[in-house]
Design a protein around this motif. Structure first.
Motif, PDB file in Angstrom:
ATOM      1  N   GLN A 190     -13.837  11.959  40.991  1.00 15.64           N
ATOM      2  CA  GLN A 190     -13.718  10.822  40.288  1.00 15.64           C
ATOM      3  C   GLN A 190     -12.144   9.939  40.306  1.00 15.64           C
ATOM      4  O   GLN A 190     -12.239   8.968  40.553  1.00 15.64           O
ATOM      5  CB  GLN A 190     -13.838  10.960  39.039  1.00 15.64           C
ATOM      6  N   PHE A 242     -11.879   8.493  43.715  1.00 15.54           N
ATOM      7  CA  PHE A 242     -12.733   7.233  43.632  1.00 15.54           C
ATOM      8  C   PHE A 242     -11.984   6.045  43.033  1.00 15.54           C
ATOM      9  O   PHE A 242     -11.841   4.861  43.303  1.00 15.54           O
ATOM     10  CB  PHE A 242     -14.238   7.416  43.060  1.00 15.54           C
ATOM     11  N   GLN A 260     -10.710   2.467  44.358  1.00 17.83           N
ATOM     12  CA  GLN A 260     -11.115   0.907  43.791  1.00 17.83           C
ATOM     13  C   GLN A 260     -10.013   0.402  43.456  1.00 17.83           C
ATOM     14  O   GLN A 260      -9.986  -0.938  43.315  1.00 17.83           O
ATOM     15  CB  GLN A 260     -11.958   1.687  42.613  1.00 17.83           C
ATOM     16  N   LEU A 314     -22.167   2.801  47.694  1.00 16.38           N
ATOM     17  CA  LEU A 314     -21.901   4.102  48.173  1.00 16.38           C
ATOM     18  C   LEU A 314     -23.020   4.721  48.541  1.00 16.38           C
ATOM     19  O   LEU A 314     -24.069   5.058  47.776  1.00 16.38           O
ATOM     20  CB  LEU A 314     -21.191   4.668  46.849  1.00 16.38           C
ATOM     21  N   LYS A 319     -22.069   6.389  40.938  1.00 12.29           N
ATOM     22  CA  LYS A 319     -20.700   6.463  40.937  1.00 12.29           C
ATOM     23  C   LYS A 319     -20.359   7.283  39.827  1.00 12.29           C
ATOM     24  O   LYS A 319     -18.950   7.380  39.446  1.00 12.29           O
ATOM     25  CB  LYS A 319     -20.522   5.154  40.771  1.00 12.29           C
TER      26      LYS A 319
END
Length: 167
Positions: free
Chosen positions: A4, A7, A11, A28, A83
Motif C-alpha cells: 500500500q 501504491f 498515486q 490495476l 486496490k
C-alpha cells in the motif's frame, strides 16, 4: 515493506496522475515485486490494463518511477485486482521461513520475486524464491487465508537437466 505504501507513492506521482486523466478506464491488473535480500533493494511494478486498447502499461518503481508499455502477447483481457493492497511482505517472508523450517530446509533466502494477480475472481501471489546452494522455491500464496497453498522446492541443476533433456 507494505505494498500500500508503494501504491500511495505511485498515486501521488505527476506522471501517473496524467496517465489516469488520459486513461480513465485503465485499471490495476497485476503487481510485480522483487525483494533482493542480499542487496537490500526492492523493485515494484504496477501494471495497468487499458481495456479499449488491450494494452498494458507498467509503472516501475525503484529509485525513480518509470512508465513502460508492456506487450500483451495474446490480446487477452486481464482481470482487475482490488486496490486493497495491504500486503505486508515481512509477514509473507515470515510465512515462507516458517514453511522452510517445517520442510527442514536450512537454506538462506537470497531473493523473493512475487506477482500479485487475479484469476477466476481470486487474487493470489505467485512467487519464486531464490535460496542459497542454487535452490529455488515456487509458491502460490492465498491472500484471503494468508497461507501458502503450493510450495515446491527445486534445484537450478534440476531445471538445467530438464532443459538439457529437451535439447
Amino acid at each position: 515493506m507494505n505494498l500500500q505504501f508503494y501504491f500511495e507513492k505511485l498515486q501521488s506521482h505527476e506522471e501517473f496522475k496524467n496517465f489516469k486523466r488520459e486513461n480513465s478506464k485503465a485499471y490495476l491488473s497485476s503487481v510485480f515485486i522483487s525483494i533482493d535480500k542480499e542487496k537490500s533493494n526492492n523493485d515494484v511494478h504496477f501494471d495497468f490494463f487499458l481495456p479499449e486498447k488491450k494494452e498494458i502499461i507498467s509503472f516501475q518503481m525503484n529509485d525513480e518511477i518509470k512508465k513502460i508499455p508492456l506487450e500483451n502477447f495474446n490480446n487477452s483481457i486481464l482481470e482487475k485486482i482490488s486496490k486493497n493492497l495491504d500486503i505486508d511482505f515481512d509477514k509473507i517472508e515470515s510465512l515462507i521461513l516458517e514453511r522452510m523450517e517445517k520442510e527442514k530446509m536450512k537454506n538462506k533466502i537470497q531473493k523473493i520475486i512475487l506477482s500479485l494477480q487475479k484469476n477466476s475472481e481470486k487474487e493470489f501471489l505467485s512467487g519464486t524464491i531464490f535460496i542459497s546452494m542454487l535452490g529455488l522455491i515456487k509458491i502460490i500464496f492465498d491472500l484471503e487465508k494468508m497461507e501458502i497453498v503450493d510450495f515446491e522446492k527445486k534445484s537450478i541443476m534440476d531445471i538445467l537437466n530438464i532443459v538439457k533433456k529437451k535439447s
